[in-house]
Write a protein that holds these residues in place. Structure first.
Motif: not given
Length: 167
Positions: A86, A90, A95-99, A101-103, A105-106
């Motif tokens: 965690y 990052p 700056n993960a803003k879109t889904s 980018e968040k995915y 990061r996961n």
């Protein structure tokens, strides 16, 4: 030196199996999707059978109480790995803003948490150190397996995919 030769023997065996699989696939003896079948066979049949047989032989109140600390060590390692994931994920996806980018990061969180955790290690531990050490190894990794099969799947399945995670 004995451990070296035992490990070398396991690695040579794995290398021979890899070369055999490659040759069989190259000559179209194995179908194109055979890797999926072999992977599923390992995941759903071979590794669970290995664990069940080992636990059936070794699991009793005495061995559980003697080795319970291994479960706690494994839990501690996985908690530290998740915390580090965690903190570090990052750095790879800022700056993960879109889904998407968040995915992504996961995916980094998952990769940093579990690293090269996989089933090949089971057979190497068993081949090099024997059933007693494999039992201890499986006690150490039981929390890793649980977290990988629960939290790991949850973060790898995109929230907007509409897929339901079932255990």
């Amino acid at each position: 030196m004995e451990i070296f030769y035992l490990t070398l023997n396991q690695m040579i065996t794995m290398f021979i199996l890899i070369v055999a699989g490659y040759a069989l696939r190259k000559r179209n003896i194995l179908p194109e999707e055979s890797h999926l079948t072999l992977s599923r066979l390992e995941t759903y049949i071979l590794v669970p059978a290995l664990n069940i047989v080992t636990w059936a032989k070794k699991c009793n109140p005495q061995t559980l109480s003697e080795n319970a600390v291994l479960v706690l060590y494994g839990m501690g390692v996985i908690i530290v790995a998740i915390a580090l994931a965690y903190l570090l994920a990052p750095l790879f996806v800022k700056n993960a803003k879109t889904s998407a980018e968040k995915y992504q990061r996961n995916i980094y969180k998952y990769a940093m948490t579990f690293g090269n955790y996989g089933y090949v290690g089971n057979f190497i531990v068993l081949g090099v150190w024997g059933e007693e050490m494999f039992f201890k190894f499986s006690m150490f990794t039981i929390c890793v397996a649980f977290v990988c099969s629960s939290w790991g799947l949850i973060i790898l399945i995109p929230k907007d995919s509409g897929k339901v995670v079932s255990f």
